[in-house]
Write a protein that holds these residues in place. Structure first.
Motif, PDB file in Angstrom:
ATOM      1  N   ASP A 199      64.619 -17.314 112.275  1.00  0.00           N
ATOM      2  CA  ASP A 199      64.830 -18.175 111.025  1.00  0.00           C
ATOM      3  C   ASP A 199      65.069 -17.756 109.841  1.00  0.00           C
ATOM      4  O   ASP A 199      65.880 -18.513 109.028  1.00  0.00           O
ATOM      5  CB  ASP A 199      63.155 -18.681 110.890  1.00  0.00           C
ATOM      6  N   ILE A 200      64.520 -16.243 109.784  1.00  0.00           N
ATOM      7  CA  ILE A 200      65.050 -15.286 108.314  1.00  0.00           C
ATOM      8  C   ILE A 200      67.050 -15.413 108.659  1.00  0.00           C
ATOM      9  O   ILE A 200      67.691 -16.101 107.977  1.00  0.00           O
ATOM     10  CB  ILE A 200      65.077 -14.167 108.703  1.00  0.00           C
ATOM     11  N   THR A 201      67.399 -15.243 109.666  1.00  0.00           N
ATOM     12  CA  THR A 201      68.957 -14.888 110.865  1.00  0.00           C
ATOM     13  C   THR A 201      69.380 -16.575 110.686  1.00  0.00           C
ATOM     14  O   THR A 201      70.925 -16.709 110.110  1.00  0.00           O
ATOM     15  CB  THR A 201      68.969 -14.352 112.300  1.00  0.00           C
ATOM     16  N   ASN A 202      68.414 -17.619 110.632  1.00  0.00           N
ATOM     17  CA  ASN A 202      69.305 -19.281 111.070  1.00  0.00           C
ATOM     18  C   ASN A 202      69.849 -19.277 109.456  1.00  0.00           C
ATOM     19  O   ASN A 202      70.468 -20.126 108.998  1.00  0.00           O
ATOM     20  CB  ASN A 202      68.843 -19.597 112.018  1.00  0.00           C
ATOM     21  N   GLU A 203      68.581 -18.780 108.223  1.00  0.00           N
ATOM     22  CA  GLU A 203      68.871 -19.655 107.948  1.00  0.00           C
ATOM     23  C   GLU A 203      69.756 -18.716 106.370  1.00  0.00           C
ATOM     24  O   GLU A 203      70.242 -19.863 105.123  1.00  0.00           O
ATOM     25  CB  GLU A 203      66.955 -19.692 107.216  1.00  0.00           C
TER      26      GLU A 203
ATOM     27  N   LYS B 142      57.025 -19.764  95.330  1.00  0.00           N
ATOM     28  CA  LYS B 142      58.321 -21.302  94.783  1.00  0.00           C
ATOM     29  C   LYS B 142      59.547 -19.776  95.070  1.00  0.00           C
ATOM     30  O   LYS B 142      59.888 -19.491  94.965  1.00  0.00           O
ATOM     31  CB  LYS B 142      58.862 -21.384  93.159  1.00  0.00           C
ATOM     32  N   HIS B 143      59.561 -20.170  96.469  1.00  0.00           N
ATOM     33  CA  HIS B 143      61.068 -19.988  97.242  1.00  0.00           C
ATOM     34  C   HIS B 143      62.124 -20.543  97.099  1.00  0.00           C
ATOM     35  O   HIS B 143      62.253 -21.594  96.063  1.00  0.00           O
ATOM     36  CB  HIS B 143      60.879 -19.452  99.082  1.00  0.00           C
ATOM     37  N   ALA B 144      62.812 -19.799  97.168  1.00  0.00           N
ATOM     38  CA  ALA B 144      64.579 -19.836  97.125  1.00  0.00           C
ATOM     39  C   ALA B 144      64.487 -21.410  97.873  1.00  0.00           C
ATOM     40  O   ALA B 144      64.550 -21.232  99.481  1.00  0.00           O
ATOM     41  CB  ALA B 144      66.029 -18.607  97.889  1.00  0.00           C
ATOM     42  N   SER B 145      65.537 -21.783  97.440  1.00  0.00           N
ATOM     43  CA  SER B 145      65.550 -23.855  98.430  1.00  0.00           C
ATOM     44  C   SER B 145      66.725 -23.218  99.443  1.00  0.00           C
ATOM     45  O   SER B 145      66.352 -24.204 100.565  1.00  0.00           O
ATOM     46  CB  SER B 145      66.347 -24.456  96.973  1.00  0.00           C
ATOM     47  N   ASN B 146      67.476 -22.315  99.797  1.00  0.00           N
ATOM     48  CA  ASN B 146      67.630 -22.441 101.234  1.00  0.00           C
ATOM     49  C   ASN B 146      67.407 -21.635 102.126  1.00  0.00           C
ATOM     50  O   ASN B 146      67.372 -21.136 103.391  1.00  0.00           O
ATOM     51  CB  ASN B 146      68.898 -21.443 101.037  1.00  0.00           C
ATOM     52  N   VAL B 147      66.446 -20.509 102.077  1.00  0.00           N
ATOM     53  CA  VAL B 147      64.876 -20.669 102.853  1.00  0.00           C
ATOM     54  C   VAL B 147      63.783 -21.193 102.660  1.00  0.00           C
ATOM     55  O   VAL B 147      62.552 -20.245 103.467  1.00  0.00           O
ATOM     56  CB  VAL B 147      64.814 -19.002 102.601  1.00  0.00           C
ATOM     57  N   MET B 148      63.204 -22.617 102.544  1.00  0.00           N
ATOM     58  CA  MET B 148      62.317 -22.908 102.760  1.00  0.00           C
ATOM     59  C   MET B 148      61.924 -22.765 104.124  1.00  0.00           C
ATOM     60  O   MET B 148      60.274 -23.095 104.092  1.00  0.00           O
ATOM     61  CB  MET B 148      62.258 -24.609 102.936  1.00  0.00           C
ATOM     62  N   ARG B 149      62.032 -23.294 105.361  1.00  0.00           N
ATOM     63  CA  ARG B 149      61.243 -22.963 106.449  1.00  0.00           C
ATOM     64  C   ARG B 149      61.049 -21.929 106.924  1.00  0.00           C
ATOM     65  O   ARG B 149      59.923 -21.564 106.494  1.00  0.00           O
ATOM     66  CB  ARG B 149      62.460 -23.116 107.583  1.00  0.00           C
ATOM     67  N   THR B 150      61.437 -20.346 105.929  1.00  0.00           N
ATOM     68  CA  THR B 150      60.874 -19.645 105.809  1.00  0.00           C
ATOM     69  C   THR B 150      59.793 -19.811 105.351  1.00  0.00           C
ATOM     70  O   THR B 150      58.135 -18.746 105.570  1.00  0.00           O
ATOM     71  CB  THR B 150      61.536 -17.871 105.629  1.00  0.00           C
TER      72      THR B 150
END
Length: 452
Positions: free
Chosen positions: A67-71, A153-161
């Motif tokens: 998921d990290i790699t995909n995001e 509050k994570h970065a918006s492009n890694v919300m699945r992570t």
């Protein structure tokens, strides 16, 4: 709606409904309520759970790594290594938190006096996308072991992570709401910081983001820790082991596709070895394999977003226009930017003065150690510096002259759970990791007993 997109395939991965005000209030209420019981748990109980987190991470590292790699495009092998490092920091604090937070007895006129280290409550973490698991865990492991509650509050492009991180703690058996990932955008951060139930905030990110968060926290009289940008120098002296130093410098600049605050971004070479060093450096950079981040042989993937690649392209182009020499690379294809080397870079040029976040490195020569120190310290950042020399006595004399938060001799700057991590100047303040990190978000309470 928050959208997660694969930067390599450009395909949409997932969509997340942003929390509204009532949902945020409910999440913070649950966090605050959980603190009242979590702070009373023993270190033995916390350690058992934190070790379970480490086991969960190691047991399902490929699931989380994919998921990290995909995001955000990190090469898969590097994503797996990131998960393994998170397991390490969890085990480190599971083993050491109790003694790091033990009462510190101080001899005074009192019958008994000491300092106790007690949890403060709900701590907000605002984290970036470049190491989306590690940045969070180096906060979460010490915070939870200290008896605090974490909200992310994570970065918006890694919300699945972000969801996965919450899942890790839940799977490991932590009480519900000990750690929550809030699905919110940056516009709602201020509301969370100002909420009376939130006692402190930590941010890893850019200087503008850090300035904003610190300002809000300051108005609310709340503790903040900031780990911001960096423009680390790799300083190579003429007596350095060229072959080994080149390996370290290549890794320092190009791992994680160059997207790291502590990456070596400015290569400073003593004039006598410039030609010999550059010959080997160019050779090793050319050997780096670019490609699909999901391919286990890939070392250089894509940048996390196309606009980030555009920004890097602009910095390289401006540096060349200012007189820098393009040695190799310099081409972009959407979010991919090829490994790039620009030599003849001087003060005032874009790649020397600005933080470059991607696989591009500037090369500058120096005459002697005085000039090298001056070049290093001229940066507005102060996260770390690497120096390469076979003379340890010489290195030891140089260390106090650098203004950075860390000096690494014959190695790249890196974070280690056993050592404090943080910077100076525009790189922020406060420390993460080690006993210094776990004591950032505690009440250092003075206790004094006396007889009448």
């Amino acid at each position: 709606m928050i959208t997660s997109t694969n930067p390599y395939t450009r395909e949409e991965i997932d969509r997340f409904e942003e929390l509204n005000e009532d949902q945020i209030d409910k999440a913070l209420k649950a966090a605050d309520s959980t603190f009242s019981s979590w702070k009373k748990t023993s270190f033995a109980e916390r350690s058992k759970l934190m070790n379970a987190v480490a086991k969960e991470l190691k047991g399902n590292k490929e699931e989380y790594a994919k998921d990290i790699t995909n995001e955000m495009g990190k090469p898969l092998e590097q994503s797996i290594s990131e998960i393994e490092k998170c397991a390490w920091v969890c085990k480190y604090y599971a083993e050491n938190a109790e003694k790091q937070l033990a009462n510190e007895v101080i001899e005074t006129d009192a019958e008994k006096s000491y300092v106790s280290y007690e949890p403060i409550g709900v701590v907000l973490a605002i984290m970036p996308w470049n190491y989306p698991f590690w940045q969070v865990f180096r906060f979460a492991a010490p915070a939870l072991m200290a008896g605090n509650i974490g909200v992310l509050k994570h970065a918006s492009n890694v919300m699945r992570t972000a969801q996965n991180i919450q899942k890790v703690f839940e799977r490991a058996g932590f009480p519900e709401n000990c750690f929550q990932s809030l699905m919110i955008g940056s516009k709602k951060i201020e509301t969370v910081i100002r909420d009376k139930r939130v006692k402190a905030v930590t941010l890893t990110g850019s200087k503008p983001a850090g300035s904003s968060v610190a300002s809000i926290a300051g108005e609310e009289i709340k503790k903040s820790v900031l780990e911001l940008g960096g423009s680390n120098a790799l300083v190579v002296f003429k007596d350095a082991n060229i072959q080994e130093t080149v390996k370290s410098c290549v890794m320092a600049r190009f791992q994680n596709t160059g997207q790291s605050c502590i990456a070596g971004k400015r290569l400073l070479l003593q004039k006598e070895i410039e030609e010999k060093f550059m010959e080997e450096f160019i050779k090793q950079v050319k050997e780096l394999k670019s490609g699909d981040p999901m391919d286990k042989d890939t070392f250089i993937g894509v940048l996390a977003r196309e606009d980030l690649a555009e920004d890097l392209e602009d910095q390289v182009n401006r540096t060349i226009e200012q007189g820098g020499n393009l040695v190799m690379g310099g081409k972009r294809n959407k979010a991919y930017y090829e490994p790039t080397i620009v030599s003849g870079v001087k003060r005032g040029m874009a790649m020397f003065e600005e933080e470059t976040f991607g696989p591009a490195i500037s090369v500058t020569t120096f005459k002697d150690s005085d000039e090298a120190v001056d070049l290093v310290n001229s940066a507005v950042f102060g996260l770390g510096v690497s120096i390469f020399t076979e003379d340890f006595d010489f290195a030891a004399k140089l260390v106090p002259q650098f203004e950075d938060g860390a000096v690494f001799v014959n190695d790249l700057v890196k974070s280690d759970p056993r050592l404090p991590f943080g910077g100076t100047k525009d790189s922020g303040y406060g420390r993460e990791l080690s006993e210094h990190g776990i004591r950032e978000f505690v009440n250092r309470k003075t206790v004094y007993f006396n007889k009448y």
